[in-house]
Design an enzyme around this catalytic site. Sequence first.
Site, PDB file in Angstrom:
ATOM      1  N   HIS A 129       0.851  -1.188   0.000  1.00 39.45           N
ATOM      2  CA  HIS A 129       0.000   0.000   0.000  1.00 39.45           C
ATOM      3  C   HIS A 129       0.889   1.242   0.000  1.00 39.45           C
ATOM      4  O   HIS A 129       2.060   1.186   0.395  1.00 39.45           O
ATOM      5  CB  HIS A 129      -0.899  -0.020   1.240  1.00 39.45           C
ATOM      6  CG  HIS A 129      -1.937   1.045   1.272  1.00 39.45           C
ATOM      7  ND1 HIS A 129      -1.724   2.263   1.888  1.00 39.45           N
ATOM      8  CD2 HIS A 129      -3.191   1.097   0.766  1.00 39.45           C
ATOM      9  CE1 HIS A 129      -2.807   3.013   1.763  1.00 39.45           C
ATOM     10  NE2 HIS A 129      -3.706   2.327   1.094  1.00 39.45           N
ATOM     11  N   THR A 144       1.148   3.604   1.907  1.00 36.62           N
ATOM     12  CA  THR A 144       1.652   4.006   3.223  1.00 36.62           C
ATOM     13  C   THR A 144       2.807   3.131   3.690  1.00 36.62           C
ATOM     14  O   THR A 144       3.377   3.390   4.752  1.00 36.62           O
ATOM     15  CB  THR A 144       0.530   3.941   4.272  1.00 36.62           C
ATOM     16  OG1 THR A 144      -0.019   2.612   4.277  1.00 36.62           O
ATOM     17  CG2 THR A 144      -0.568   4.942   3.975  1.00 36.62           C
ATOM     18  N   LYS A 145       3.141   2.102   2.918  1.00 35.05           N
ATOM     19  CA  LYS A 145       4.215   1.194   3.319  1.00 35.05           C
ATOM     20  C   LYS A 145       5.546   1.651   2.722  1.00 35.05           C
ATOM     21  O   LYS A 145       5.613   2.557   1.905  1.00 35.05           O
ATOM     22  CB  LYS A 145       3.880  -0.234   2.886  1.00 35.05           C
ATOM     23  CG  LYS A 145       2.577  -0.770   3.467  1.00 35.05           C
ATOM     24  CD  LYS A 145       2.547  -0.704   4.983  1.00 35.05           C
ATOM     25  CE  LYS A 145       1.339  -1.419   5.585  1.00 35.05           C
ATOM     26  NZ  LYS A 145       0.064  -0.719   5.310  1.00 35.05           N
ATOM     27  N   ASN A 146       6.607   0.989   3.124  1.00 38.30           N
ATOM     28  CA  ASN A 146       7.953   1.379   2.687  1.00 38.30           C
ATOM     29  C   ASN A 146       8.137   1.253   1.178  1.00 38.30           C
ATOM     30  O   ASN A 146       8.914   1.990   0.573  1.00 38.30           O
ATOM     31  CB  ASN A 146       9.006   0.527   3.390  1.00 38.30           C
ATOM     32  CG  ASN A 146       9.017   0.735   4.891  1.00 38.30           C
ATOM     33  OD1 ASN A 146       8.019   1.144   5.474  1.00 38.30           O
ATOM     34  ND2 ASN A 146      10.136   0.438   5.529  1.00 38.30           N
TER      35      ASN A 146
END
EC number: 2.6.1.59
Length: 378
Positions: A178, A180-182
């Site tokens: 997603h 929002t992930k790294n």
Amino acid sequence: MIPFNRPPYTGNEDQYVLAAMRSEKMSGDGEFSSLCQKWFEEMLGCKKFLLTPSCTQALEMAALLIDIQPGDEVIMPSYTFVSTANAFVLRGARIVFVDIRPDTMNMDEALIEAAITDKTKAIVPVHYAGVACEMDVIMDIASRHNLFVIEDAAQAMMSTYKGRPLGTIGHLAAFSFHETKNYTSAGEGGGLIINDEKFSIRAEIIREKGTNRNQYFRGMVDKYSWVDVGSSYLPSDIQAAYLWGQLEKCSSINELRLRIWGQYKTGLQCLEDACKLTLPTIPQNCQHNGHMFYIKVDCLETRAGLLSYLKDKGVGAVFHYVPLHSALAGEKFSRFVGKDQFTTCESEKLIRLPVWYGLSDADVKTVIDAVKEYFSTL
């Protein structure tokens, strides 16, 4: 305004996405999907890695693979995203929550065994903030009680436990890509990690709508047909192309996030020393990935005040999960075993600060200074 999150972008994603768009195969399991899946299998050393449209769908596949049936019980923390529970509830499972540890916000491994019944099918540890749960203890419990372990490693790509990549210790695991992930596959995406080889063939079938299509393309059958339950769990090759651009810069993304995390830790240490807040704890033998930097204040009122202050200063900061057992659906589909000593109270203290690829040193200092300024007014 310093945003809480900005999706990672390294510069090569454009050319790969365009190449996928111009190829003769934009659907799932194209050229870039194959590149990504091979990269993960080599990096993780797992039996198989399959890209999925989301981490949620990877968890849903895991529930199908371990044959969750109505009435089965699955143990997990209440302090997690709803998908961790929903994937199993969709198959008819009853969710059994146990309390968390206040130091890591992870499931308290010492409470798992007391929650096991003759209906328990699996344990789902969630590696919060990319920090490992105590996997040796969890795997030992699972082995003695003949249970499956499915790691929710949504936040944990590039993190390790005693030198082992998170996601490679349980029978199955799920990553999230997603935004929002790294690392992201164009805003959405996920992956299923298969560590027990007995699941490999069936996972391909479930992912391909319950057909043996992959076996057909390998020349193993003369035609493909419907052979099992399944759904459409393939992302497009365009998503994989974007992710490939991220994987090429995987180490630099990881290093920058860890640097930002370290700057926050150093810059705010004086407030922890003065007992104004609590900083994250990284247990020995765990290497995290800089996914998240959070602070914990003394109470809900202080949190609200600090969030408001940071917003006025142009800093995007947020709180995180509302514990699932306190939600309307949680009351219907789950039970909490033991005392809620930490799950609720610790969740009400937590604030997440901005961490993203490209966040400048100057912006990190602005956030640190704003937090310090707020506590100087109290």
